[in-house]
Design a protein around this motif. Structure first.
Motif, short mmCIF file in Angstrom:
data_model
loop_
_atom_site.label_atom_id
_atom_site.label_comp_id
_atom_site.label_asym_id
_atom_site.label_seq_id
_atom_site.Cartn_x
_atom_site.Cartn_y
_atom_site.Cartn_z
N SER A 153 -50.54 30.70 -44.79
CA SER A 153 -51.81 30.12 -45.25
C SER A 153 -51.60 29.36 -46.55
O SER A 153 -52.37 28.44 -46.86
N GLN A 154 -50.55 29.71 -47.32
CA GLN A 154 -50.28 29.03 -48.58
C GLN A 154 -49.98 27.55 -48.36
O GLN A 154 -50.39 26.70 -49.16
N PHE A 155 -49.27 27.24 -47.28
CA PHE A 155 -48.98 25.84 -46.94
C PHE A 155 -50.29 25.06 -46.78
O PHE A 155 -50.44 23.95 -47.34
N LEU A 156 -51.24 25.62 -46.07
CA LEU A 156 -52.52 24.95 -45.88
C LEU A 156 -53.31 24.87 -47.18
O LEU A 156 -53.95 23.85 -47.46
N GLU A 157 -53.24 25.91 -47.99
CA GLU A 157 -53.94 25.88 -49.28
C GLU A 157 -53.36 24.82 -50.20
O GLU A 157 -54.11 24.13 -50.91
N ASP A 158 -52.04 24.67 -50.18
CA ASP A 158 -51.42 23.63 -51.00
C ASP A 158 -51.85 22.24 -50.53
O ASP A 158 -52.11 21.34 -51.36
N LEU A 159 -51.93 22.04 -49.24
CA LEU A 159 -52.39 20.75 -48.72
C LEU A 159 -53.84 20.49 -49.13
O LEU A 159 -54.19 19.36 -49.51
N ARG A 160 -54.68 21.50 -49.06
CA ARG A 160 -56.08 21.32 -49.47
C ARG A 160 -56.16 20.92 -50.95
O ARG A 160 -56.94 20.03 -51.31
N GLU A 161 -55.37 21.58 -51.78
CA GLU A 161 -55.40 21.25 -53.20
C GLU A 161 -54.90 19.83 -53.44
O GLU A 161 -55.52 19.06 -54.19
N LEU A 162 -53.80 19.47 -52.80
CA LEU A 162 -53.27 18.12 -52.93
C LEU A 162 -54.30 17.09 -52.48
O LEU A 162 -54.54 16.07 -53.15
N LEU A 163 -54.93 17.33 -51.34
CA LEU A 163 -55.94 16.40 -50.83
C LEU A 163 -57.11 16.25 -51.79
O LEU A 163 -57.66 15.16 -51.93
N SER A 164 -57.49 17.33 -52.47
CA SER A 164 -58.62 17.25 -53.40
C SER A 164 -58.34 16.27 -54.53
O SER A 164 -59.26 15.61 -55.02
N TYR A 165 -57.08 16.17 -54.94
CA TYR A 165 -56.72 15.20 -55.98
C TYR A 165 -56.62 13.78 -55.40
O TYR A 165 -57.11 12.82 -55.99
N LEU A 166 -55.98 13.67 -54.24
CA LEU A 166 -55.74 12.34 -53.68
C LEU A 166 -57.03 11.66 -53.25
O LEU A 166 -57.18 10.44 -53.39
N ASN A 218 -49.71 26.16 -36.86
CA ASN A 218 -50.07 25.86 -38.25
C ASN A 218 -49.98 24.37 -38.54
O ASN A 218 -50.77 23.83 -39.33
N LEU A 219 -49.04 23.69 -37.90
CA LEU A 219 -48.97 22.24 -38.07
C LEU A 219 -50.18 21.56 -37.43
O LEU A 219 -50.67 20.55 -37.95
N GLN A 220 -50.67 22.12 -36.33
CA GLN A 220 -51.91 21.61 -35.76
C GLN A 220 -53.06 21.73 -36.77
O GLN A 220 -53.86 20.81 -36.93
N ARG A 221 -53.13 22.87 -37.44
CA ARG A 221 -54.16 23.06 -38.45
C ARG A 221 -54.00 22.07 -39.60
O ARG A 221 -54.99 21.51 -40.10
N ALA A 222 -52.76 21.85 -40.02
CA ALA A 222 -52.49 20.94 -41.13
C ALA A 222 -52.90 19.51 -40.77
O ALA A 222 -53.51 18.80 -41.57
N VAL A 223 -52.55 19.08 -39.57
CA VAL A 223 -52.91 17.75 -39.12
C VAL A 223 -54.43 17.60 -39.09
O VAL A 223 -55.00 16.59 -39.55
N GLY A 224 -55.11 18.60 -38.55
CA GLY A 224 -56.56 18.54 -38.49
C GLY A 224 -57.19 18.49 -39.87
O GLY A 224 -58.16 17.74 -40.10
N LEU A 225 -56.66 19.26 -40.79
CA LEU A 225 -57.16 19.28 -42.17
C LEU A 225 -57.03 17.90 -42.82
O LEU A 225 -57.97 17.39 -43.42
N ILE A 226 -55.84 17.31 -42.68
CA ILE A 226 -55.60 16.01 -43.31
C ILE A 226 -56.44 14.92 -42.67
O ILE A 226 -57.05 14.09 -43.36
N ARG A 227 -56.52 14.92 -41.37
CA ARG A 227 -57.29 13.87 -40.69
C ARG A 227 -58.79 13.98 -41.00
O ARG A 227 -59.49 12.96 -41.04
N ALA A 228 -59.25 15.20 -41.22
CA ALA A 228 -60.66 15.37 -41.57
C ALA A 228 -60.95 14.86 -42.97
O ALA A 228 -62.00 14.25 -43.22
N GLN A 229 -60.02 15.08 -43.91
CA GLN A 229 -60.22 14.68 -45.30
C GLN A 229 -59.86 13.22 -45.54
O GLN A 229 -60.46 12.55 -46.38
N MET A 230 -58.85 12.73 -44.80
CA MET A 230 -58.35 11.36 -45.00
C MET A 230 -58.13 10.71 -43.64
O MET A 230 -56.99 10.62 -43.16
N PRO A 231 -59.19 10.25 -43.00
CA PRO A 231 -59.06 9.68 -41.65
C PRO A 231 -58.11 8.49 -41.57
O PRO A 231 -57.55 8.22 -40.50
N SER A 232 -57.92 7.77 -42.67
CA SER A 232 -57.07 6.58 -42.63
C SER A 232 -55.59 6.88 -42.84
O SER A 232 -54.75 5.99 -42.70
#
Length: 370
Positions: A153-166, A218-232
């Protein structure tokens, strides 16, 4: 299956040179070097993507280059004039057993200083590459993770934090190359002595599916998370470039097709440490084109996330770049590839064997052919 250089021999070649910079932004690299050219492989019929341009990326630490924390990095950056800045999120384990990413401390510093906004304002795009210290090959990142970071879950949490800045600071195109070289992450998972790491790498079987199934999820979750936050954004899994060269590697890729399907792009690496002339005419240029042709069947943008000889041989870089600058090669490459990223500017800064000059010529060739 194609014979490969032993991972332990590869580790000895690169640890000393990369340990310091990897703690900051850089990741690993499995050369996947064959002692002989691989058996011919004919990909399934496919339609080339035919991108309008091949963008050029440079890593591995944007701040050291752009903000001249390393004057040599700024000099290489100014010579190459890349479109994309490349950064790494490395998974690690501390000596208390905690799974985390030390790279996040740099992400937070860059965000607090407005670096992402600065680089975006300068017109750069950004590539985020994730990797983990799966067998402890980088002592600066602590003991081996055995692949645990990317299923956590830490991998996904790190992506969420990174996305919040980007989302707030970066307005240009972003690329996410996830879990690069993931086929190696189980190398020592089932034999902690790592005596035969290839016994559990690059293959899906009744043993390794225990790991690669959760990784795929987990990679499926990561892809979904990123595409939801940054569709482009272009987001996808990043494969070892050697996998398309043998049947088990191809079967490994197919196992991850659910991730490929949900992704918006495909990424791979190419880090052969020897010249084509030392390997029956098969080197990085041939590997790159083979990957492009294979992955074109999926109909998604294709990105070379990180190129660099695992041996850190500047003469290999010089020869690869010269060969890839030839018009006949470029005409093939431009049919498929959307971006080409050089892993670490440090190999180029001394211009040994004219490797920086050759890389600049290749960069210029990418512009001239389009």
């Amino acid at each position: 299956m194609v014979a490969k250089v032993k991972r332990r021999e590869f580790i000895k070649l690169i640890l000393g040179a990369l340990a310091g910079s990897w703690l900051n932004c850089g990741g690993g690299g499995n050369s996947g070097v064959s002692s002989l050219a691989p058996a011919p492989y004919t990909p399934a019929p496919s339609t080339p993507i035919a991108p309008k341009t091949i963008k050029f990326g440079l890593g591995m630490d944007p701040e050291r280059m752009v903000d001249a924390y390393d004057p040599d990095g700024k000099r290489v950056l100014d010579a190459i004039k890349p479109n994309i800045l490349c950064m790494w999120i490395n998974g690690a384990r501390d000596y208390q057993g905690r799974i985390y990413s030390p790279s996040m401390q740099y992400v937070r510093e860059w965000a607090s200083k407005g670096r992402f906004q600065e680089w975006s304002g300068m017109g750069y795009e950004l590539m985020v590459i994730t990797w983990e210290n799966y067998d402890g090959q980088n002592p600066a990142l602590g003991p081996a993770t055995y692949g645990d970071y990317h299923i956590s879950s830490q991998f996904l949490e790190d992506l969420r934090e990174l996305l919040s800045y980007l989302v707030l600071q970066f307005k240009n195109k972003i690329y996410f190359a996830l879990a690069t070289e993931q086929s190696t992450y189980s190398a020592c998972r089932y034999d902690r002595t790592c005596q035969d790491p290839y016994a559990y790498s690059d293959r899906i079987n009744s043993t390794t599916q225990e790991y690669f199934g959760p990784l795929r999820d987990n990679l499926q979750r990561a892809v979904g998370l990123i595409r939801a936050q940054m569709p482009s954004a272009d987001v996808g899994i990043c494969f070892g470039g050697w996998l398309v060269e043998f049947d088990e590697g191809i079967n490994f890729i197919k196992y991850f097709e659910p991730v490929i399907t949900s992704s918006s792009a495909i990424f791979f690496q190419s880090m052969m440490g020897i010249k084509a002339s030392e390997n029956s005419g098969y080197g990085n240029p041939e590997r790159i084109l083979k990957n492009c042709q294979f992955f074109s069947a999926y109909g998604k943008p294709i990105h070379l996330a990180h190129y660099m000889p695992s041996s850190k041989r500047a003469d290999v870089v010089a020869e690869d770049m010269d060969r890839m600058s030839k018009p006949d090669y470029l005409r093939q490459l431009v049919q498929y590839l959307s971006s080409f990223s050089f892993m670490d500017y440090g190999l180029l800064k001394d211009n040994a064997y004219g490797c920086l000059d050759a890389t600049v010529r290749f960069r210029q060739s990418l512009r001239a052919i389009l």
